[in-house]
Design an enzyme around this catalytic site. Structure first.
Site, mmCIF file in Angstrom:
data_model
loop_
_atom_site.group_PDB
_atom_site.id
_atom_site.type_symbol
_atom_site.label_atom_id
_atom_site.label_comp_id
_atom_site.label_asym_id
_atom_site.label_seq_id
_atom_site.Cartn_x
_atom_site.Cartn_y
_atom_site.Cartn_z
ATOM 1 N N CYS A 38 0.840 -1.194 0.000
ATOM 2 C CA CYS A 38 0.000 0.000 0.000
ATOM 3 C C CYS A 38 0.873 1.241 0.000
ATOM 4 C CB CYS A 38 -0.934 0.013 1.211
ATOM 5 S SG CYS A 38 -0.070 0.178 2.787
ATOM 6 N N CYS A 41 3.235 1.587 2.843
ATOM 7 C CA CYS A 41 4.477 0.818 2.724
ATOM 8 C C CYS A 41 5.528 1.609 1.948
ATOM 9 C CB CYS A 41 4.212 -0.509 2.019
ATOM 10 S SG CYS A 41 3.129 -1.634 2.928
ATOM 11 N N ASP A 435 -4.365 8.356 -32.231
ATOM 12 C CA ASP A 435 -3.433 8.059 -33.316
ATOM 13 C C ASP A 435 -4.260 7.910 -34.597
ATOM 14 O OD1 ASP A 435 -1.051 7.063 -34.686
ATOM 15 O OD2 ASP A 435 -2.063 5.126 -34.601
ATOM 16 N N ASP A 610 -2.364 2.028 -31.701
ATOM 17 C CA ASP A 610 -2.290 0.600 -32.021
ATOM 18 C C ASP A 610 -0.894 0.128 -32.383
ATOM 19 O OD1 ASP A 610 -2.078 1.876 -34.525
ATOM 20 O OD2 ASP A 610 -2.794 0.056 -35.518
ATOM 21 N N ASP A 614 3.420 4.044 -30.847
ATOM 22 C CA ASP A 614 2.529 4.697 -29.890
ATOM 23 C C ASP A 614 2.852 4.315 -28.449
ATOM 24 O OD1 ASP A 614 0.973 5.849 -31.970
ATOM 25 O OD2 ASP A 614 -0.070 3.943 -32.234
#
Length: 721
Positions: A38, A41, A435, A610, A614
């Site tokens: 967490c 921590c 894109d 895609d 990218d």
């Protein structure tokens, strides 16, 4: 593709750690941290590192489980830092060992979760039967089944809570340990004493099981991020053919030096960055640029690692190797962007810092007050009631139940959210960056216009061009042939490729040429040297793109387009889709930089793409969304994958995420409200005026009711669309 050589201008990659300098100047080191669960921590590890003499800066990223430290080499070293981290209760290793440690930690979590689930199931069934399942020794059976759940499967919670107590800190581990421990201890005492006292073993066992499940899913998400980096690195070939001492030799890619002459044959993947010395070919650079059209390469042209040679052969001079290649720089950018992401904000962790100590103090105060003014039995019952009603069951369910329902619904709608953090980020997005190639468009070229010269028809120009291009492997040629599929195309002979200029052949004894210009998608068709028409071949817009963009804008989102394609094509596509903000000729690092600039203005940015090019922008964005039809690297780097590959799903993803975020806020409110109201009642605050006392049995029922409310509220997401 005239912009491609600019890829060599990518930003500098951070240097490798250097040997410790003797003058005490600051140096950097990265450590892999294990055992963090967490935000508390991460804070504890940072504090431990900053407490080491000689450490100037320490930053711990919970998402990547990495600690970045700057320190004086003359005052300390990594061994002392590791010792400080271990003393704080966490594990530490060098980054090269992190993958093995993560795999081992994930296996351990999975094993403990499965065992906890198997043992908790009968405990829950007995408890929820309300007496229908009753037999001699039922409480002892629950006790025996719960012991390994708490003290083996859940041992980490109690260990971390104890170490936190020694350091005077509290986090979610403390909440889990306190709540389950109180329920178990009271139930164990009730079992030993016998009689009709109720037991709450199911609360302890089920809470441990649910929290283990959440941490197991988080570990899987972290491994996917590591897989993305590995797959990017694996794009480069393992060996290269170079000329050494006048002879060709195959050597490992790590041994290629600047200035080496590298030999490339048809179909081979280029190992390093360089410049062509002799020969000619076309190269598929889609791995880096995302653009489908091959690029002509002649003497002097730049070539890049991980791109694929076509049918020609050439030699080139190695100019950038190792961490200096474009591919290596993209990998580095993805690593930096992923490492800089903040983990999902867990309100429960923040509140735990004061909530848990407050609950313990209230419980102890309740014990003392009732011991003084009431009976010992009242003191014990109120003390246990406070601890049980404060058990973080509803608090622990508030976020995961909403995420489970929302991600399940998303999968039904064709969207894969990789984590709860991705769902939260999607709910906060204000700007969507799209894109072009493969996202707004199909990713493959098609004929969009034919302009015949006077005296010729469009059909005749197309027939002659298709006759020549029938022998071509170029995507533009294939697009022309496909467009002429319904026509009667004549036979051609003497086919010839004109490197960098186009193709030609003889049709019915006449010379037909299809010529191209670098960066121009318009092809000229010549008959015996005279232009008879022009054919424009471009990437075609997806059918769902325009309504999808309109829906995003209707939802109050700003929409922009980034592309590595030429400005002419980019403006045409943007005009068709109604997108006003367009940046064309954008290189991979520039995409990430543009996303960062938007974020600097306060925008919460989603990047939709895609291709491999990218990947840096997908990682840099607050939310990365990959098309399902895209590359593996894009899908691994992103936070969300559109399983159906349809752009129309993007707006649905944002609607669902906003609904989930709204439900999570409601769940957290009611979970905290329940504790705020329930704890005073459990402590006996109403007894002096009403005589009302909340027994551990009623406290358990109230705790269960709060959980039912949270789950029921989350289930409303099943009807989202």
């Amino acid at each position: 593709m005239g912009n491609t050589p600019g890829l060599v201008q990518l930003g500098a990659v951070p240097p490798k750690p250097k040997p410790f300098p003797p003058d005490g100047t600051l140096v950097s080191a990265d450590l892999a941290i294990t055992g963090m669960t967490c935000a508390g921590c991460a804070h504890n590890v940072e504090r431990a590192l900053r407490g080491v003499p000689g450490v100037a800066e320490a930053h711990v990223n919970l998402a990547t489980r990495r600690a970045s430290v700057r320190y004086s080499a003359s005052a300390t070293d990594t061994a002392r830092m590791a010792e400080a981290v271990r003393a704080a209760g966490y594990g530490v290793a060098m980054p090269k060992d992190a993958a093995a440690l993560e795999r081992a930690e994930a296996r351990t979590l999975a094993r403990k979760f499965v065992l906890a689930a198997i043992l908790s199931a009968p405990v829950l069934v007995i408890a929820m039967s309300h007496g229908l399942i009753h037999f001699q020794g039922a409480h002892w059976a629950q006790f025996i089944l719960t012991v390994p759940v708490l003290f083996y499967c859940g041992s980490g919670f109690f260990t971390s809570a104890w170490k936190g107590l020694l350091r005077h800190t509290a986090d979610m581990n403390t909440l889990v340990a306190t709540g389950t421990g109180a329920a178990f201890l009271y139930s164990a005492v009730a079992t030993i004493l016998g009689g009709s006292l109720p037991v709450y073993f199911e609360s302890a066992a089920v809470i441990i099981t649910l929290v283990l499940m959440g941490r197991m899913l988080e570990a899987r998400a972290r491994r996917r991020a590591s897989d993305a980096i590995r797959k990017l690195s694996d794009l480069a070939p393992r060996a290269a053919n170079v000329i050494r001492e006048g002879r060709e030799a195959s050597i490992p890619i790590e041994q290629v030096r600047r200035g080496d002459v590298v030999v490339i044959r048809p179909g081979e993947r280029i190992p390093v960055d360089g410049a062509v010395l002799e020969g000619a070919s076309t190269v598929d650079e889609s791995a880096l640029t995302g653009e489908s059209a091959p690029v002509e390469k002649t003497a002097g042209a730049a070539v890049y690692a991980a791109t694929i040679n076509g049918t020609g052969a050439f030699r080139f001079e190695a100019r950038k190797v190792g961490i200096d290649t474009v591919l290596a720089q993209i990998v580095a950018m993805v690593e930096r962007a992923q490492g800089s992401k903040a983990p999902i904000a867990r309100l429960a962790d923040v509140v735990a810092a004061w909530f848990t100590p407050a609950v313990i103090l209230v419980a102890l105060a309740t014990l003392v007050v009732w011991w003084l003014v009431g009976t010992g039995e009242q003191a014990l019952l109120h003390f246990v009631s406070v601890l049980i009603i404060a058990c973080p069951c509803a608090l622990g369910l508030a976020t995961p139940t909403a995420i489970v329902v929302a991600t399940g619904r998303a999968a039904q709608l064709g969207m894969l959210f990789k984590s709860g953090a991705a769902l939260e980020s999607a709910g906060r997005v204000t700007t969507v960056v799209l894109d072009k190639t493969g996202t707004l468009t199909s990713g493959t070229p098609g004929v969009v216009d034919i302009q015949p010269e006077k005296g010729y028809s469009a059909e005749e120009v197309l027939r002659l061009a298709a006759a020549v291009e029938r022998f071509s492997e170029h995507p533009y040629g294939k697009a022309i042939v496909a467009h002429a599929a319904s026509l009667s195309v004549p036979e051609a002979s003497g086919f010839e490729v004109m490197i960098g200029k186009g193709v030609r052949a003889r049709v019915d004894g006449r010379l037909v040429e299809v010529r191209s210009a670098s960066g121009d998608p318009t092809l000229a068709v010549l008959l015996d040297g005279a232009v008879i028409g022009r054919i424009r071949v471009e990437d075609t817009v997806r059918a769902e793109a325009r309504p999808a963009v309109a829906e995003l804008r209707a939802g109050g989102l700003d929409v922009a387009m980034l592309t590595g394609d030429n400005p002419v094509t980019a403006r045409r596509v943007a005009g068709e889709l109604g997108i006003e903000r367009v940046l064309a000729g954008v290189l991979p690092n520039e995409k990430a930089a543009e996303v960062a600039r938007l974020q600097a203005t306060g925008a919460k940015v989603a990047m939709v793409g895609d291709g491999i090019n990218d990947a840096p922008a997908l990682a840099q964005a607050d939310l990365g969304i990959a098309m399902g039809t895209g590359t593996d690297i894009a899908r691994e780097t992103s936070d969300v994958t559109l399983l159906s590959g349809g752009l129309d799903r993007v707006a649905s993803a944002f609607r669902l995420a906003r609904a989930a975020l709204r439900i999570i806020r409601q769940n957290l409110f009611w979970a905290f409200f329940y504790n705020v109201v329930g704890i005073p009642v459990a402590a006996g605050a109403l007894y002096p005026w009403t005589g009302l006392e909340l027994s551990p049995m009623l406290a358990s029922a109230a705790m269960a009711l709060s959980s039912v409310c949270v789950v029921g509220n989350s289930l409303r997401l099943r009807s989202s669309h």
